[in-house]
Motif scaffolding. Structure first.
Motif, short mmCIF file in Angstrom:
data_model
loop_
_atom_site.label_atom_id
_atom_site.label_comp_id
_atom_site.label_asym_id
_atom_site.label_seq_id
_atom_site.Cartn_x
_atom_site.Cartn_y
_atom_site.Cartn_z
N TYR A 397 0.83 -1.20 0.00
CA TYR A 397 0.00 0.00 0.00
C TYR A 397 0.87 1.26 0.00
O TYR A 397 0.50 2.28 -0.60
CB TYR A 397 -0.91 0.01 1.22
N GLN A 432 -2.12 -6.62 -5.26
CA GLN A 432 -3.45 -6.12 -4.90
C GLN A 432 -4.56 -6.92 -5.56
O GLN A 432 -5.65 -7.05 -5.01
CB GLN A 432 -3.56 -4.65 -5.29
N LEU A 549 -9.05 1.69 -1.56
CA LEU A 549 -8.78 0.47 -2.31
C LEU A 549 -9.60 -0.70 -1.76
O LEU A 549 -10.19 -1.48 -2.52
CB LEU A 549 -7.29 0.14 -2.27
#
Length: 577
Positions: A397, A432, A549
């Motif tokens: 992140y 991700q 996200l």
């Protein structure tokens, strides 16, 4: 929140930090190869281990060699555990003469414990022998946690090494993680648990006559030694099916408080060690502050929802002029010894990390209380994180955050003096995408398969939450579950086992590739245009990116699951009124 609960919360935060600060400094010195206070005792033992196993301790590995060592080491451990479980009836320390496990369940358990997931589709006290518990599960509790620590340390080296693609030696890092960190901590904590009344013996189960005159079988065994590393190593798998609600695993308020601390201690200490290893303590503190902000938001949501209880009950009470029936909040599925506060705190912490232990029944949480546990895992367990995976998880992140910040100012993003370029960003985005593929891809496939859907005990939004939670838990290597979900079928044992392996080693391979690329780069000098990554602005930006996200990726599943269930309860309450 009562005054006593507030004091306990402050005490929890204070004691955790007071222990994590020196532990983080000690871990940084340990993995940097510096002398520490146990070095005089452990260094000779370490040398003997390398000689006996043929490990060349001075030999450094690039990311591909390091990852290959991870896979080989864990594959051998998984194969050994699989054979132990399949043939435990032929092995010693089996006073209950328990049979060997079916192949599908043995595969699931082996995959679960080598990946630090510790998902349990079985009741430990009635399924596994003492030999399987000690030589199988407990050994893997140490080795899987050490693997996570080793990979995190290798990733950290990727940021601090200059034009040197070597990330260290996996076998050395794992050995030091076990002997210098995990084993001493687990030994001390096991002694403490024994003083609280947790058994640790090889005695067989005993029979007791209850007050009603019936016979009850009380399981015994080597409990304290397994619970100690279960908590210290972010493993979470209980000796008993009831996990930390069982009085033999968690007998007193003091044992509950201590287990809450050990649940996050090593993970928090590693974040602080990260700052020390990169030469700027502020970097570790910034990550810890971002994690803490997310934790506080989600804990307060869980606590408030569990304290309020089911709004339909409240509406019924009002309609019937009953004023005290729902005053205690949602106590369904909770130990009266611990109450709502300790249950909500444990729920938030165990799902924020990759621990997965429980002291309450998650299937009985309110819809938004369950939302908190589910959302924590959908983020990848990066809030404090597990042993190792929290650091390299949140660093993904961080890379995305500095990349977005770089786009805003039209400058190549940097982090800790390393330029973050297209190759690293492609890998970060791949990481991700891996979780959604595991959770939504495999989870929906299971939901649409007749055999998979049979595992659900509920229909509608709650059934969807049960399924998504199971696959989120497997992908994030957490191991907790909504207990209404039946995972002990051939289909679910195999599917969940595959997801555990992908969620563990897929992410490890990606982050090690990123670390190898960064390690080979030069250090870029700090300039006026460099984004500070240790200040309040970066902490806020990182926190927002994580929430956005996570929210955007999983919003449809969350909206159709826990959020829809919560709105349904509100609608029911309105209908009653």
């Amino acid at each position: 929140m009562s005054f006593v609960e507030l004091l306990q919360f402050i005490a929890f935060i204070t004691v955790t930090l007071l222990l994590a600060l020196p532990l983080g400094a000690y871990m940084a010195r340990t993995f940097n190869g510096e002398a520490t206070w146990p070095s005089k005792i452990l260094d000779p033992i370490e040398g003997v281990i390398y000689q006996m196993s043929g490990i060349r301790a001075a030999e450094q590995q690039n990311w591909l060699q390091y990852f290959g060592a991870v896979l080989i080491f864990n594959a051998l451990g998984g194969a050994a555990l699989f054979l132990i479980l399949m043939h435990q009836d032929l092995l010693p320390w089996n006073p209950q003469t328990l049979p060997g496990l079916p192949a599908a369940l043995a595969f699931n358990v082996a995959a679960s414990f080598i990946t630090n997931t510790d998902w349990q589709s079985y009741s430990g006290e009635t399924t596994l022998s003492y030999f399987s518990q000690m030589m199988g599960l407990t050994v893997q509790n140490f080795l899987s946690a050490a693997t996570g620590l080793a990979v995190a340390v290798a990733v950290i080296r990727g940021f601090i090494r200059r034009e040197n693609a070597k990330l260290g030696n996996f076998y050395v890092d794992t050995t030091r993680a076990v002997f210098y960190v995990l084993l001493p901590l687990a030994f001390i904590f096991a002694i403490f648990l024994i003083t609280q009344g947790v058994p640790d013996s090889l005695h067989p189960s005993v029979s007791a006559t209850t007050l009603e005159g019936t016979q009850q079988t009380i399981a015994q065994g080597p409990v304290a030694s397994q619970i100690a590393i279960k908590m210290m190593g972010s493993n979470g798998g209980g000796y008993f099916n009831a996990n930390a609600t069982h009085p033999y695993e968690n007998p007193t308020p003091l044992s509950n408080f201590a287990q809450l601390i050990t649940l996050v201690l090593v993970a928090v200490a590693l974040v602080l060690a990260f700052g020390k290893m990169v030469g700027d303590k502020r970097q570790g503190i910034a990550l810890l502050v971002s994690m803490t902000i997310l934790f506080l938001i989600l804990f307060l949501l869980c606590y408030v929802m569990e304290s309020q209880g089911n709004p339909a009950f409240a509406a019924f009470n009002i309609d019937q002029n009953i004023t005290d029936l729902n005053s205690g909040g949602n106590m369904e599925g909770k130990e009266v010894r611990f109450g709502i506060f300790n249950s909500a705190l444990w729920t938030t912490l165990t799902s924020a990390t990759s621990n997965g232990s429980t002291n309450a029944m998650f299937d009985s949480l309110t819809p938004l209380g369950g939302f908190v546990a589910l959302f924590n895992m959908l983020l990848g367990g990066i809030i404090f994180g597990g042993v190792g995976c929290g650091v390299y998880g949140i660093l993904i992140y961080v890379l995305i955050t500095v990349f977005i910040a770089g786009l805003m100012v039209g400058r190549t993003p940097e982090y800790l003096g390393k330029k973050i370029e297209a190759y690293e960003m492609k890998l970060a985005i791949s990481a991700q995408l891996l979780y959604p593929i595991c959770v939504l891809g495999f989870g929906v496939a299971s939901l649409l398969t007749p055999e998979g859907a049979l595992s659900l005990s509920a229909k509608g939004p709650h059934g969807l939450t049960q399924m998504i939670y199971a696959y989120a838990s497997a992908a994030a290597n957490n191991g907790s579950s909504f207990a209404g979900f039946n995972g002990n079928t051939n289909f679910q044992n195999i599917m969940l086992g595959i997801v555990m392996l992908i969620g563990r080693y897929g992410i490890m391979g990606i982050v090690l590739a990123i670390a190898g690329s960064l390690a080979a780069k030069k250090i870029v000098p700090v300039s006026n245009c460099t984004l500070p990554t240790h200040g309040p602005m970066f902490v806020v930006l990182l926190t927002i990116i994580i929430l956005i996200l996570g929210g955007l990726t999983y919003f449809p599943a969350l909206a159709l699951g826990p959020i829809a269930e919560h709105l349904s309860t509100l609608s029911s309450a309105g209908a009653i009124r």
